[in-house]
Design a protein around this motif. Structure first.
Motif, mmCIF file in Angstrom:
data_model
loop_
_atom_site.group_PDB
_atom_site.id
_atom_site.type_symbol
_atom_site.label_atom_id
_atom_site.label_comp_id
_atom_site.label_asym_id
_atom_site.label_seq_id
_atom_site.Cartn_x
_atom_site.Cartn_y
_atom_site.Cartn_z
ATOM 1 N N CYS A 175 -6.853 -4.009 -14.034
ATOM 2 C CA CYS A 175 -7.264 -5.204 -13.287
ATOM 3 C C CYS A 175 -7.259 -4.960 -11.777
ATOM 4 O O CYS A 175 -7.374 -5.902 -10.999
ATOM 5 C CB CYS A 175 -6.483 -6.454 -13.717
ATOM 6 N N GLY A 176 -7.136 -3.715 -11.356
ATOM 7 C CA GLY A 176 -7.330 -3.406 -9.939
ATOM 8 C C GLY A 176 -6.059 -3.131 -9.148
ATOM 9 O O GLY A 176 -6.102 -3.098 -7.918
ATOM 10 N N GLY A 177 -4.954 -2.932 -9.832
ATOM 11 C CA GLY A 177 -3.702 -2.594 -9.156
ATOM 12 C C GLY A 177 -3.803 -1.235 -8.475
ATOM 13 O O GLY A 177 -4.540 -0.361 -8.933
ATOM 14 N N ALA A 178 -3.056 -1.064 -7.381
ATOM 15 C CA ALA A 178 -3.193 0.150 -6.574
ATOM 16 C C ALA A 178 -2.018 1.110 -6.720
ATOM 17 O O ALA A 178 -2.198 2.327 -6.642
ATOM 18 C CB ALA A 178 -3.344 -0.229 -5.101
ATOM 19 N N ALA A 179 -0.806 0.579 -6.888
ATOM 20 C CA ALA A 179 0.370 1.451 -6.764
ATOM 21 C C ALA A 179 1.559 0.877 -7.513
ATOM 22 O O ALA A 179 1.549 -0.286 -7.936
ATOM 23 C CB ALA A 179 0.728 1.605 -5.280
ATOM 24 N N ILE A 180 2.584 1.688 -7.654
ATOM 25 C CA ILE A 180 3.888 1.201 -8.126
ATOM 26 C C ILE A 180 4.952 1.681 -7.143
ATOM 27 O O ILE A 180 4.769 2.692 -6.454
ATOM 28 C CB ILE A 180 4.242 1.687 -9.553
ATOM 29 N N GLU A 181 6.046 0.939 -7.060
ATOM 30 C CA GLU A 181 7.170 1.394 -6.248
ATOM 31 C C GLU A 181 7.851 2.534 -6.987
ATOM 32 O O GLU A 181 8.372 2.357 -8.087
ATOM 33 C CB GLU A 181 8.156 0.253 -5.996
ATOM 34 N N ALA A 234 -2.286 -4.120 -4.382
ATOM 35 C CA ALA A 234 -1.272 -4.654 -5.285
ATOM 36 C C ALA A 234 -0.358 -3.533 -5.771
ATOM 37 O O ALA A 234 -0.822 -2.447 -6.122
ATOM 38 C CB ALA A 234 -1.941 -5.345 -6.470
ATOM 39 N N VAL A 235 0.934 -3.821 -5.767
ATOM 40 C CA VAL A 235 1.951 -2.813 -6.098
ATOM 41 C C VAL A 235 2.958 -3.423 -7.081
ATOM 42 O O VAL A 235 3.517 -4.489 -6.802
ATOM 43 C CB VAL A 235 2.733 -2.396 -4.824
ATOM 44 N N ILE A 236 3.207 -2.767 -8.206
ATOM 45 C CA ILE A 236 4.261 -3.241 -9.120
ATOM 46 C C ILE A 236 5.616 -2.967 -8.461
ATOM 47 O O ILE A 236 5.953 -1.816 -8.157
ATOM 48 C CB ILE A 236 4.214 -2.502 -10.480
ATOM 49 N N ALA A 237 6.378 -4.038 -8.228
ATOM 50 C CA ALA A 237 7.691 -3.899 -7.605
ATOM 51 C C ALA A 237 8.717 -3.381 -8.613
ATOM 52 O O ALA A 237 8.618 -3.670 -9.809
ATOM 53 C CB ALA A 237 8.153 -5.251 -7.058
ATOM 54 N N THR A 280 9.128 -12.023 -16.483
ATOM 55 C CA THR A 280 8.783 -12.127 -15.066
ATOM 56 C C THR A 280 8.665 -10.732 -14.465
ATOM 57 O O THR A 280 9.586 -9.920 -14.577
ATOM 58 C CB THR A 280 9.841 -12.947 -14.301
ATOM 59 N N ILE A 281 7.500 -10.481 -13.870
ATOM 60 C CA ILE A 281 7.211 -9.206 -13.202
ATOM 61 C C ILE A 281 6.859 -9.539 -11.759
ATOM 62 O O ILE A 281 6.249 -10.579 -11.504
ATOM 63 C CB ILE A 281 5.982 -8.523 -13.875
ATOM 64 N N HIS A 282 7.260 -8.700 -10.830
ATOM 65 C CA HIS A 282 6.930 -8.957 -9.428
ATOM 66 C C HIS A 282 5.849 -7.994 -8.950
ATOM 67 O O HIS A 282 5.956 -6.780 -9.147
ATOM 68 C CB HIS A 282 8.192 -8.825 -8.557
ATOM 69 N N VAL A 283 4.828 -8.556 -8.332
ATOM 70 C CA VAL A 283 3.727 -7.744 -7.792
ATOM 71 C C VAL A 283 3.695 -7.924 -6.282
ATOM 72 O O VAL A 283 3.472 -9.028 -5.784
ATOM 73 C CB VAL A 283 2.373 -8.137 -8.418
ATOM 74 N N VAL A 284 3.962 -6.848 -5.573
ATOM 75 C CA VAL A 284 3.930 -6.881 -4.110
ATOM 76 C C VAL A 284 2.481 -6.704 -3.645
ATOM 77 O O VAL A 284 1.739 -5.898 -4.200
ATOM 78 C CB VAL A 284 4.842 -5.760 -3.545
ATOM 79 N N GLY A 285 2.103 -7.475 -2.649
ATOM 80 C CA GLY A 285 0.801 -7.298 -1.996
ATOM 81 C C GLY A 285 1.037 -6.728 -0.612
ATOM 82 O O GLY A 285 1.845 -7.255 0.149
ATOM 83 N N LEU A 286 0.370 -5.628 -0.287
ATOM 84 C CA LEU A 286 0.531 -4.987 1.035
ATOM 85 C C LEU A 286 -0.766 -5.074 1.815
ATOM 86 O O LEU A 286 -1.848 -4.827 1.276
ATOM 87 C CB LEU A 286 0.916 -3.512 0.862
ATOM 88 N N GLY A 287 -0.647 -5.398 3.100
ATOM 89 C CA GLY A 287 -1.834 -5.450 3.953
ATOM 90 C C GLY A 287 -2.717 -6.652 3.672
ATOM 91 O O GLY A 287 -3.927 -6.579 3.811
ATOM 92 N N ILE A 345 -4.362 -10.899 -4.288
ATOM 93 C CA ILE A 345 -3.999 -9.881 -3.294
ATOM 94 C C ILE A 345 -5.249 -9.136 -2.820
ATOM 95 O O ILE A 345 -5.461 -8.921 -1.625
ATOM 96 C CB ILE A 345 -2.945 -8.915 -3.885
ATOM 97 N N ARG A 346 -6.093 -8.788 -3.759
ATOM 98 C CA ARG A 346 -7.322 -8.063 -3.389
ATOM 99 C C ARG A 346 -8.280 -8.951 -2.602
ATOM 100 O O ARG A 346 -8.945 -8.497 -1.674
ATOM 101 C CB ARG A 346 -7.990 -7.496 -4.636
ATOM 102 N N ALA A 347 -8.344 -10.226 -2.991
ATOM 103 C CA ALA A 347 -9.211 -11.160 -2.253
ATOM 104 C C ALA A 347 -8.766 -11.226 -0.788
ATOM 105 O O ALA A 347 -9.580 -11.412 0.108
ATOM 106 C CB ALA A 347 -9.151 -12.548 -2.883
ATOM 107 N N ALA A 348 -7.463 -11.075 -0.562
ATOM 108 C CA ALA A 348 -6.923 -11.136 0.796
ATOM 109 C C ALA A 348 -6.927 -9.766 1.472
ATOM 110 O O ALA A 348 -6.271 -9.567 2.507
ATOM 111 C CB ALA A 348 -5.504 -11.712 0.766
ATOM 112 N N GLY A 349 -7.632 -8.807 0.869
ATOM 113 C CA GLY A 349 -7.783 -7.492 1.481
ATOM 114 C C GLY A 349 -6.593 -6.569 1.294
ATOM 115 O O GLY A 349 -6.470 -5.559 1.994
ATOM 116 N N GLY A 350 -5.702 -6.913 0.374
ATOM 117 C CA GLY A 350 -4.468 -6.127 0.212
ATOM 118 C C GLY A 350 -4.485 -5.193 -0.983
ATOM 119 O O GLY A 350 -5.423 -5.169 -1.779
#
Ligand code: AMP
Ligand code: MN
Ligand code: MN
Ligand code: MN
Length: 285
Positions: free
Chosen positions: A210-216, A185-188, A72-79, A178-183
């Motif tokens: 696959c389009g991830g933007a950032a990591i914590e 994606a960040v690996i938590a 289990t990995i958590h992906v935060v969506g921002l914005g 997340i991207r479809a919703a304009g956000g």
């Protein structure tokens, strides 16, 4: 500006209502916060209203449950736009899986003579999201264990007596929603998965592809050495850097909103390019 881009309300497994959470973050000196409940954006409207009332900036977010290589990995969506159809439909599937898992956890507990756990956990959950934390709180309250940590260890983690595995979203699905919703994606909390260095690199490479933007990069109470390691990885993989306390409630006093070290030099902040600073938003003096 002080950012905290990972916090939970009682719409998932946090203790506080979104408005109380916003006020607590403000009192701790946070200027910009993201509400990132597990698999659910239902608290965003209340948080946004509360934030606006006190001149704080609220970033609508979510923390999506993902299964990647049996983990289990958590992906935060921002914005994210909380009402986006693609995101909402994806999250609805996870909510349904959570309900089914909760039934299965309760059945396993029942076999151990721990009865009525579903109703007990659901009542503690209150909202749509039922999680292992609610079972942990139920087990503590009924005296089966002394604290939540023991509840997880004995019953709720892999190898525990009531563990039920779930196939959550794929990495690709979560990033896509997340991207479809304009956000973004960040690996938590990347250091919390206990991945080998090779596996973590594989995760970051796939995530980026696959389009991830950032990591914590910065988390609450994280060792400075871990932070600089994660900063190096973010730069190596061309990912931006986020910061988040993962605050759930006052019952974990070692975690507070905004109690975060600054981003190491050389990181690209995930908020670079956000229009916050240029907008009419003015932090309270
Ligand atoms: P779930 O998403 O329902 O599987 O639950 C995961 C959540 O349980 C995490 O977001 C944490 O809030 C909490 N959690 C996981 N492990 C532990 C632990 N060992 N002790 C206390 N809380 C935990
Ligand atoms: Mn949680
Ligand atoms: Mn998490
Ligand atoms: Mn979290």
């Amino acid at each position: 500006m002080r950012y905290d881009l990972h916090l939970h309300s009682h719409f998932s497994d946090g203790m506080l209502a979104p408005s109380a959470l916003v006020q607590r973050a403000r009192a701790a000196g946070v200027d910009v916060m993201a509400l990132t409940d597990h698999d659910c954006t239902d608290g965003v409207a209340e948080a946004a209203a509360a934030a606006q009332a006190i001149g704080m900036r609220l970033v609508p977010g979510v923390e999506v449950s993902v299964t990647w290589q049996q983990m289990t990995i958590h992906v935060v969506g921002l914005g994210v736009r909380a009402d986006d159809t693609v995101l909402s439909q994806g999250l609805e599937r996870l909510v349904q899986q959570r309900r089914e898992r909760a039934r299965a956890i309760a059945q396993k507990l029942d076999k151990r003579k721990i009865h009525d756990a579903y109703d007990g956990a659901a009542r503690l959950a209150g909202g749509v999201i039922i999680g292992r934390t609610h079972f942990a709180r139920f087990l503590v309250r009924e005296g089966y264990v002394t604290d939540a940590g023991q509840a997880f260890k004995q019953y709720l983690v892999r190898g525990g007596a009531a563990y039920v595995p779930v196939q959550w979203a794929t990495l690709d699905e979560a990033v896509g929603w997340i991207r479809a919703a304009g956000g973004q994606a960040v690996i938590a909390h990347p250091a919390r998965y206990k991945l080998t260095s090779g596996k973590l690199r594989k995760l970051l490479a796939e995530f980026r592809d696959c389009g991830g933007a950032a990591i914590e990069v910065v988390g609450c109470g994280q060792a400075a050495q871990t932070t600089s390691h994660l900063a190096g990885l973010a730069n190596e993989f061309g990912l931006a850097a986020s910061v988040g306390s993962d605050f759930h409630g006052p019952d974990q006093p070692w975690i507070e909103p905004g109690r975060l070290a600054p981003l190491p030099d050389g990181c690209v902040p995930v908020w670079q390019g956000w229009e916050l600073q240029a907008s009419s938003y003015k932090p309270e003096a």
